[in-house]
Motif scaffolding. Structure first.
Motif, PDB file in Angstrom:
ATOM      1  N   GLU A   1      -0.435  -2.529  -3.065  1.00 16.07           N
ATOM      2  CA  GLU A   1      -0.773  -3.819  -3.644  1.00 16.07           C
ATOM      3  C   GLU A   1       0.499  -4.627  -3.781  1.00 16.07           C
ATOM      4  O   GLU A   1       1.538  -4.100  -4.200  1.00 16.07           O
ATOM      5  CB  GLU A   1      -1.398  -3.658  -5.032  1.00 16.07           C
ATOM      6  N   SER A   2       0.412  -5.928  -3.456  1.00 15.61           N
ATOM      7  CA  SER A   2       1.592  -6.776  -3.592  1.00 15.61           C
ATOM      8  C   SER A   2       1.186  -8.179  -4.027  1.00 15.61           C
ATOM      9  O   SER A   2       0.016  -8.553  -3.983  1.00 15.61           O
ATOM     10  CB  SER A   2       2.380  -6.839  -2.272  1.00 15.61           C
TER      11      SER A   2
ATOM     12  N   ASP B   1       2.840   0.155  -5.683  1.00 19.54           N
ATOM     13  CA  ASP B   1       3.291  -1.198  -6.026  1.00 19.54           C
ATOM     14  C   ASP B   1       4.269  -1.654  -4.954  1.00 19.54           C
ATOM     15  O   ASP B   1       5.359  -1.113  -4.807  1.00 19.54           O
ATOM     16  CB  ASP B   1       3.969  -1.171  -7.402  1.00 19.54           C
TER      17      ASP B   1
ATOM     18  N   THR C   1       3.347  -8.956  -8.838  1.00 15.17           N
ATOM     19  CA  THR C   1       2.694  -8.581 -10.100  1.00 15.17           C
ATOM     20  C   THR C   1       1.275  -8.071  -9.837  1.00 15.17           C
ATOM     21  O   THR C   1       0.295  -8.598 -10.397  1.00 15.17           O
ATOM     22  CB  THR C   1       2.644  -9.783 -11.068  1.00 15.17           C
TER      23      THR C   1
ATOM     24  N   SER D   1      -1.993  -5.398  -9.929  1.00 16.52           N
ATOM     25  CA  SER D   1      -2.561  -4.654 -11.056  1.00 16.52           C
ATOM     26  C   SER D   1      -3.849  -3.957 -10.649  1.00 16.52           C
ATOM     27  O   SER D   1      -4.458  -4.258  -9.628  1.00 16.52           O
ATOM     28  CB  SER D   1      -2.823  -5.582 -12.243  1.00 16.52           C
TER      29      SER D   1
ATOM     30  N   THR E   1       1.001   0.815  -9.996  1.00 16.15           N
ATOM     31  CA  THR E   1       0.932  -0.560 -10.481  1.00 16.15           C
ATOM     32  C   THR E   1       0.513  -0.570 -11.952  1.00 16.15           C
ATOM     33  O   THR E   1      -0.021   0.411 -12.461  1.00 16.15           O
ATOM     34  CB  THR E   1      -0.106  -1.377  -9.674  1.00 16.15           C
TER      35      THR E   1
END
Length: 249
Positions: free
Chosen positions: A191-192, A211, A215, A217, A237
């Motif tokens: 995830e980015s 991560d 930000t 999540s 994350t």
């Protein structure tokens, strides 16, 4: 009955009918104002797949409008049809919908954030899904490599299933209302940016959700459980849990 009484009764009757009609019209107007955008029926198809049971998106003669869908088209794929976007092919549509299947090996951008997109089966194999649209998947989502990006969302609807291997979620939201299995042993799930994975249904995870910067999540309001003998799901994350987290037994 005196003429005056007949005229009076007739006038009252017309007023009652007019009042009833006015009330119905008023209710219809209020409903039209209150009804949210997107609560109507599916968008009308402007370019429907009329080709064989299996074919390629870029074949203009296989579409009802006799051209490949553009960024303003509602592209429809019927039940029993599988349309493939080949490697190095860039495809686009305002909306995609239908009870068929869409296989993305190249790139697909779905542009409309105002109209619903819904497809029965979606698969990514080193392909990419991007754009501002929310794309609902009603039967199955399979990712064996690829990327989801853009400001929109991909939603695995209740009753649908997903198998996710090597994948990057960049900016986009991935929402699971059904059952999603993450088998990162055959790849990685990154995830980015502001990407978010929201689990409302059941998510089964075998390896770390990574991560990749920004930000990103994970938000869980459903069941989040590990598989493959892992004691607890591994999440790199930020993780907000409002549901159930369970290790393998």
């Amino acid at each position: 009955m005196p003429l005056r009484s007949l005229l009076t009764n007739s006038l009252h009757s017309r007023r009652r009918r007019a009042g009833a009609v006015g009330a119905v019209v008023l209710c219809m107007l209020v409903a039209a104002l209150v009804l949210p955008v997107g609560a109507s029926a599916e968008s009308l198809c402007t370019d429907t797949w009329t080709g064989p049971g299996e074919g390629f998106w870029a074949t203009a003669s296989s579409w009802s409008a006799e051209h490949v869908p553009t960024s303003t088209d509602v592209a429809c794929i019927g039940a029993g049809k599988t349309v493939t976007i080949k490697e190095a092919t860039t495809a686009e549509a305002a909306v995609v919908q239908g009870e068929g299947a869409l296989a993305v090996l190249g790139s697909l951008e779905v542009a409309s954030a105002l109209e619903p997109s819904r497809i029965a089966s979606l698969s990514l194999s080193e392909g990419s899904l991007k754009g501002a649209a929310t794309v609902d998947v009603s039967s199955s989502l399979t990712v064996s490599g690829g990327k989801m990006t853009g400001s929109g969302s991909t939603v695995i609807l209740s009753g649908a299933s997903a198998s996710i291997g090597n994948m990057t979620l960049e900016e986009r939201s991935l929402v699971n209302e059904g059952t999603a299995e993450f088998f990162q042993s055959s790849g990685t799930f990154h995830e980015s940016g502001v990407a978010q994975f929201r689990n409302v249904g059941t998510a089964k995870v075998s390896e770390t959700i990574r991560d990749a910067g920004g930000t990103p999540s994970v938000v869980n309001t459903g069941l989040f459980e590990s598989v493959a003998g892992k004691p607890v799901p591994a999440i790199a994350t930020p993780f907000e849990n409002k549901g159930t987290v369970r290790g393998a037994t």
